[in-house]
Scaffold this motif. Structure first.
Motif, PDB file in Angstrom:
ATOM      1  N   PRO A  54       1.029  -1.032  -0.177  1.00 43.07           N
ATOM      2  CA  PRO A  54      -0.068  -0.255   0.318  1.00 43.07           C
ATOM      3  C   PRO A  54       1.269   1.534   0.371  1.00 43.07           C
ATOM      4  O   PRO A  54       2.109   1.203   0.825  1.00 43.07           O
ATOM      5  N   SER A  55       0.175   2.614  -0.674  1.00 43.04           N
ATOM      6  CA  SER A  55       0.940   3.759  -0.859  1.00 43.04           C
ATOM      7  C   SER A  55       0.114   4.553  -0.210  1.00 43.04           C
ATOM      8  O   SER A  55      -1.687   4.495  -1.198  1.00 43.04           O
ATOM      9  N   LEU A  56      -0.210   6.149  -0.308  1.00 47.81           N
ATOM     10  CA  LEU A  56      -0.768   6.458  -0.031  1.00 47.81           C
ATOM     11  C   LEU A  56       0.036   7.771  -0.858  1.00 47.81           C
ATOM     12  O   LEU A  56      -0.336   8.779  -1.844  1.00 47.81           O
ATOM     13  N   ARG A  57       1.799   8.424  -0.308  1.00 42.76           N
ATOM     14  CA  ARG A  57       1.829   9.451  -0.167  1.00 42.76           C
ATOM     15  C   ARG A  57       2.455   9.170  -2.628  1.00 42.76           C
ATOM     16  O   ARG A  57       2.394   9.815  -3.123  1.00 42.76           O
ATOM     17  N   THR A  58       3.128   7.867  -2.242  1.00 37.24           N
ATOM     18  CA  THR A  58       3.765   7.925  -3.120  1.00 37.24           C
ATOM     19  C   THR A  58       3.166   7.425  -4.802  1.00 37.24           C
ATOM     20  O   THR A  58       3.557   8.511  -5.570  1.00 37.24           O
ATOM     21  N   LEU A 149      10.627   2.573  -5.589  1.00 31.41           N
ATOM     22  CA  LEU A 149       9.602   3.150  -5.082  1.00 31.41           C
ATOM     23  C   LEU A 149       9.508   3.339  -3.321  1.00 31.41           C
ATOM     24  O   LEU A 149       8.674   3.333  -3.160  1.00 31.41           O
ATOM     25  N   GLU A 150      10.327   2.480  -2.847  1.00 31.49           N
ATOM     26  CA  GLU A 150      10.226   1.958  -1.439  1.00 31.49           C
ATOM     27  C   GLU A 150      10.732   0.188  -2.037  1.00 31.49           C
ATOM     28  O   GLU A 150      10.066  -0.620  -1.937  1.00 31.49           O
ATOM     29  N   SER A 151      11.741  -0.179  -1.752  1.00 28.33           N
ATOM     30  CA  SER A 151      12.443  -1.615  -1.722  1.00 28.33           C
ATOM     31  C   SER A 151      12.710  -2.441  -0.314  1.00 28.33           C
ATOM     32  O   SER A 151      12.577  -0.835   0.896  1.00 28.33           O
ATOM     33  N   TYR A 154      16.185   0.554   0.560  1.00 26.35           N
ATOM     34  CA  TYR A 154      15.964   1.874   0.364  1.00 26.35           C
ATOM     35  C   TYR A 154      14.673   2.505  -0.127  1.00 26.35           C
ATOM     36  O   TYR A 154      14.020   1.829  -0.984  1.00 26.35           O
ATOM     37  N   HIS A 155      13.952   3.715  -0.085  1.00 26.38           N
ATOM     38  CA  HIS A 155      13.655   4.807  -0.276  1.00 26.38           C
ATOM     39  C   HIS A 155      14.206   5.484  -0.802  1.00 26.38           C
ATOM     40  O   HIS A 155      14.164   6.679  -0.024  1.00 26.38           O
ATOM     41  N   PRO A 156      14.743   5.498  -2.228  1.00 22.27           N
ATOM     42  CA  PRO A 156      15.426   6.999  -2.120  1.00 22.27           C
ATOM     43  C   PRO A 156      15.018   8.152  -2.530  1.00 22.27           C
ATOM     44  O   PRO A 156      15.269   9.334  -2.480  1.00 22.27           O
ATOM     45  N   HIS A 298       9.319  12.840   9.487  1.00 16.97           N
ATOM     46  CA  HIS A 298       9.161  11.450   9.717  1.00 16.97           C
ATOM     47  C   HIS A 298       8.323  11.543   8.087  1.00 16.97           C
ATOM     48  O   HIS A 298       8.048  12.319   7.411  1.00 16.97           O
ATOM     49  N   CYS A 299       8.199  10.613   6.920  1.00 18.51           N
ATOM     50  CA  CYS A 299       8.489  10.223   6.462  1.00 18.51           C
ATOM     51  C   CYS A 299       6.456  10.004   5.744  1.00 18.51           C
ATOM     52  O   CYS A 299       6.284  10.231   4.741  1.00 18.51           O
ATOM     53  N   LEU A 300       6.378  10.121   7.129  1.00 19.01           N
ATOM     54  CA  LEU A 300       4.853   9.030   7.029  1.00 19.01           C
ATOM     55  C   LEU A 300       4.061   8.770   6.459  1.00 19.01           C
ATOM     56  O   LEU A 300       5.360   7.727   5.037  1.00 19.01           O
ATOM     57  N   PRO A 301       3.834   7.602   6.256  1.00 24.38           N
ATOM     58  CA  PRO A 301       2.509   8.032   7.727  1.00 24.38           C
ATOM     59  C   PRO A 301       2.867   7.446   8.696  1.00 24.38           C
ATOM     60  O   PRO A 301       3.855   6.697   9.373  1.00 24.38           O
ATOM     61  N   VAL A 302       2.479   7.929   9.882  1.00 23.04           N
ATOM     62  CA  VAL A 302       3.039   7.665  11.396  1.00 23.04           C
ATOM     63  C   VAL A 302       1.643   7.423  12.088  1.00 23.04           C
ATOM     64  O   VAL A 302       0.606   7.820  12.367  1.00 23.04           O
TER      65      VAL A 302
HETATM   66  N1   CP Z   1       7.118   8.330   2.578  1.00 21.33           N
HETATM   67  C1   CP Z   1       6.258   7.299   1.839  1.00 21.33           C
HETATM   68  O1   CP Z   1       6.530   6.656   1.490  1.00 21.33           O
HETATM   69  O2   CP Z   1       4.751   6.896   2.267  1.00 21.33           O
HETATM   70  P1   CP Z   1       3.337   6.260   1.574  1.00 21.33           P
HETATM   71  O3   CP Z   1       3.810   4.800   2.508  1.00 21.33           O
HETATM   72  O4   CP Z   1       1.885   6.456   1.753  1.00 21.33           O
HETATM   73  O5   CP Z   1       3.234   6.066   0.636  1.00 21.33           O
END
Ligand code: CP
Length: 344
Positions: A54-58, A149-151, A154-156, A298-302
Motif C-alpha cells: 500500500p501507499s498514500l503519498r508515493t 519507490l521503496e524496496s 532503500y526508499h531513495p 518523519h516520512c509518514l504514515p505515522v
Molecule cells: N512516505 C511514503 O512513502 O508514504 P506512502 O507509504 O504513503 O507512500
C-alpha cells in the motif's frame, strides 16, 4: 526507449545511485519545478507504477507528478487485478505467482516509458531481503528506466525529498546536526527509510547522529557505506543508544521505527523485548527543545501517540508535510532526468 540489454540503462535504485553532484542537480531542478509545476516534457508518455504494497503519498505524488509533466500514470497493484509475480531465477513456478518479473518487465517496457516499483521485504530472511531481489529483477529485465519507490533496503525518493526539506529549512545541509532516531512501533517495520536518510545525509556531509536501542542496529554494509560517505563529504556519523545523548544542538530530529535484524525471524521475541521501550522512544516536544530550534521529520504514515506526540505533529516545528509535498517535486525532477539521460 528500448535498448535491448537492460543493464545499459540508468536507474534510480538507491541513495548511492546518484553522486552528490547529481543529487544536488536533482534538488535544483525540483526547486524550479516547485515554482513552475506544469510542463509538457512527458506528453504522450506513460509512467508505470507497480505496487506490491500500500501507499498514500508515493502513489499520489507519482500520479500527480506524471500528469503535471504532461504525461499519465498507469498503476498496477500486484495480485489485485493483475497476476502475482515471481522474482526468483530458474524457479519452478508451481506456487501462487502466475507470471515472472522477467516477462512482466519486458512486456510493460513495450507500453510505458518509466517503471516505478514499490516492493517491501518478503521477510523470508534478512540475508535474502537485503539483496533487494524484486527491484533488482525489474532493473535487470526492464527496457525502460526503473525508479525505486521503496524496496527492502532503500526508499531513495523519500531521502531525496528529505534533503530538499532540510535545505529549505536550514539552508545548506552540510555540517548540520541531524538526529535519526528509532521509535517504538507495534510492528517490525522495514529499514528502507532509515537506511536511505542515513546514506543521503552522510553523502551531503551532515553531522549524522543515529540513535536506537541496542539490538536495533542497521545493516552492517549500510553503516559502512554511510561512514565512508560521511568521511568523503567531511561530515560525521555517530551512533547513540540513548536518544537524549544525541540531541544537544540538533537542527533536525528525524523519527522512524524499524524492525530488528537480530530478531528478524522472531517477531514475537522482538515485540516482547521492545515493549518496555515504548515510552522512552516516543518523540515529544521535550526532545525538540533539547536541540537547537530543531524541526521534526518523519516520512509518514505515522502513528500519533505511539511514534510521536500530537503536539509535535500539530506544532510549528513539524516538517513532515513539507517532506510529503517535496516527494512530488523531486520525483518530477527524477523522471525528467532519467528520460533525458537515457534518451542520449
Ligand atoms: N512516505 C511514503 O512513502 O508514504 P506512502 O507509504 O504513503 O507512500
Amino acid at each position: 526507449m528500448t535498448r535491448g540489454v537492460a543493464g545499459e540503462l540508468r536507474h534510480y535504485l538507491g541513495p548511492t545511485s546518484y553522486s552528490l553532484a547529481e543529487s544536488r542537480a536533482l534538488l535544483a531542478s525540483a526547486g524550479e519545478l516547485k515554482k513552475s509545476p506544469l510542463r509538457t516534457d512527458l506528453a504522450g508518455k506513460t509512467v508505470g507504477l507497480i505496487f506490491f504494497n500500500p501507499s498514500l503519498r508515493t502513489r499520489s505524488s507519482m500520479t500527480v507528478g506524471a500528469f503535471q509533466l504532461g504525461g499519465q500514470a498507469l498503476t498496477l497493484d500486484v495480485g489485485v487485478g493483475t497476476w502475482k509475480l515471481e522474482h526468483r531465477d530458474n524457479w519452478v513456478m508451481d506456487g501462487d505467482a502466475a507470471e515472472h518479473i522477467k516477462d512482466a518487465a519486458r512486456v510493460l517496457s513495450r507500453y510505458v516509458d518509466i517503471l516505478a516499483i514499490r516492493a517491501f521485504p518478503e521477510r523470508r530472511g534478512w540475508g535474502e531481503d537485503r539483496l533487494d531481489p524484486i527491484i533488482k529483477a525489474f532493473a535487470r529485465w526492464s527496457e525502460v528506466p526503473v525508479i525505486n519507490l521503496e524496496s527492502s533496503l532503500y526508499h531513495p525518493c523519500q531521502s531525496l525529498a528529505d534533503l530538499m526539506t532540510i535545505e529549505e529549512r536550514l539552508g545548506s545541509a552540510t555540517g548540520q546536526p541531524l538526529v535519526i532516531t528509532w521509535a517504538y512501533h507495534p510492528k517490525p517495520l522495514p529499514m528502507a527509510v532509515p537506511n536511505s536518510i542515513l546514506l543521503e545525509a552522510a553523502k551531503f556531509g551532515m553531522d549524522v547522529r543515529l540513535a536506537h536501542p541496542e539490538g536495533w542496529e542497521l545493516d552492517d554494509e549500510v553503516m559502512t557505506e554511510a561512514a565512508r560517505l560521511a568521511e568523503g563529504a567531511g561530515g560525521k556519523l555517530t551512533v547513540h543508544h540513548d536518544l537524549e545523548a544525541a540531541l544537544p544542538g540538533a537542527r533536525v530530529v528525524y523519527a522512524k521505527s524499524w524492525g530488528s535484524i537480530r530478531y528478524y525471524r522472531d517477531p514475537d521475541e522482538e515485540a516482547r523485548l521492545k515493549a518496555p521501550l515504548r515510552q522512552r522512544w516516543r518523540v515529544g516536544s521535550h526532545h525538540l527543545a533539547q536541540g537547537d530550534d530543531a524541526v521534526f521529520m518523519h516520512c509518514l504514515p505515522v502513528r500519533r501517540g505511539v511514534v510521536v506526540d500530537d503536539d509535535v505533529l500539530d506544532g510549528p516545528r513539524n516538517a513532515a508535510y513539507d517532506e510529503a509535498e517535496n516527494r512530488l517535486h523531486v520525483q518530477k525532477a527524477l523522471m525528467l532526468q532519467l528520460l533525458s539521460e537515457n534518451a542520449k
